[in-house]
Write an enzyme that holds these catalytic residues in place. Structure first.
Site, short mmCIF file in Angstrom:
data_model
loop_
_atom_site.label_atom_id
_atom_site.label_comp_id
_atom_site.label_asym_id
_atom_site.label_seq_id
_atom_site.Cartn_x
_atom_site.Cartn_y
_atom_site.Cartn_z
N SER A 1 0.69 -1.51 2.03
CA SER A 1 -0.09 -2.60 1.44
C SER A 1 -1.36 -2.84 2.25
O SER A 1 -1.40 -2.55 3.45
CB SER A 1 0.74 -3.89 1.42
OG SER A 1 -0.05 -5.03 1.14
N TYR B 1 6.34 -10.01 5.39
CA TYR B 1 6.06 -8.94 4.44
C TYR B 1 5.02 -7.98 5.01
O TYR B 1 5.20 -6.76 4.98
CB TYR B 1 5.56 -9.56 3.12
CG TYR B 1 5.04 -8.57 2.10
CD1 TYR B 1 5.90 -7.92 1.23
CD2 TYR B 1 3.67 -8.31 2.01
CE1 TYR B 1 5.42 -7.02 0.27
CE2 TYR B 1 3.17 -7.42 1.06
CZ TYR B 1 4.05 -6.78 0.20
OH TYR B 1 3.56 -5.89 -0.73
#
Length: 285
Positions: A177, A190
């Site tokens: 990400s 995350y």
């Protein structure tokens, strides 16, 4: 592609979310995307393939001639719809329902793929969860464990189970990400797992280079997937993706072709790398 108008009312109550309840519906593949047999008869095992980026990857791979084995958690309607769309492309699809936090299930999924197709050529680790928290003190132990046990542990479980079936010119692709590179103040846990995926990709690529197995990753930015309405609400949901240079969230169909490139011979001289499909954010790495 056109701007996506997201309403506050689109929020969903649980992860990883359901694509069939989203408005507007994500674009999984462009009508004018023309396959050219780049992945003809390749067998691909994909986690989180029932919706979002995973579904888009599956449809692009199917249009390129690949056969899919899709792992999903619980979204039966989304999974069946994705299977139907894959088969409509003229290739085959195996649905594997289960929890990738369970190492034994991951082993079973790999073995069922081999039993069903007789081979395995590409592993795509894609499934993830996230629990926004404004401050680190608000990250519960339960959510911390779930995030790491979903987002990074299964990468090890699945690759360990699959590695004996992969050969020279086969590939492993991991979904990291943009948050791994620029950080995220409300997704600290995350983003940390996504950073771990970058290191996992680089380290594994060195480990498997002598075998001719290539390992790369894709780092998406803000993409309109079921995970978004399942984790954000209110203004955060309505403004999702508007802060990138292109001024809008991306569609899954704008990310998936990067996976096609990494799985095909077009990227034969690339390993240990990350492709950044993020709407224009300039990041290092």
């Amino acid at each position: 592609m056109k701007d996506i108008q997201i309403k506050k009312s689109e929020e969903q109550s649980s992860q990883p979310g359901q694509e069939n309840k989203m408005t507007p519906e994500p674009i999984s593949i462009r009508d004018n995307y023309n396959g050219s047999d780049k992945l003809k008869d390749k067998v691909v095992l994909l986690t989180g393939g029932d919706s979002g980026i995973g579904k888009s990857i599956a449809l692009h791979f199917a249009r390129e001639g690949a056969h899919l084995a899709i792992i999903y958690l619980s979204e039966d309607d989304d999974a069946r719809q994705t299977m139907a769309e894959i088969e409509n492309e003229g290739t085959r699809c195996l649905l594997l329902k289960g929890d990738i936090k369970d190492e034994e299930f991951c082993k079973k999924a790999v073995n069922e793929t081999i039993s069903h197709y007789g081979s395995l050529n590409c592993v795509i680790n894609n499934a993830a969860m996230q629990f926004p928290a404004e401050h680190i003190e608000e990250i519960t132990s339960a959510n911390l464990h779930t995030t790491f046990e979903t987002n990074i542990y299964p990468y090890f479980y699945i690759v360990k189970a699959a590695i004996g079936f992969l050969n020279e010119n086969d590939t492993i692709i991991n979904t990291t990400s943009v948050t791994a590179y620029r950080g995220s103040e409300h997704l600290i846990d995350y983003a940390s797992t996504k950073g771990a995926i970058v290191s996992f990709t680089r380290s594994l690529s060195k480990s498997l280079a002598k075998k001719g197995i290539r390992v790369n990753a894709v780092a998406p930015g803000p993409i309109w997937t079921p995970l978004i309405p399942a984790t954000f609400n209110g203004e955060d949901l309505e403004n999702f993706g508007k802060d990138v240079p292109l001024g809008r969230p991306g569609q899954p169909a704008e990310v998936a072709p990067a996976y096609v490139y990494l799985a095909s011979q077009d990227s034969s001289y690339m390993t240990g790398q990350v492709l950044h499909v993020n709407g224009g954010e300039i990041i290092g790495g």
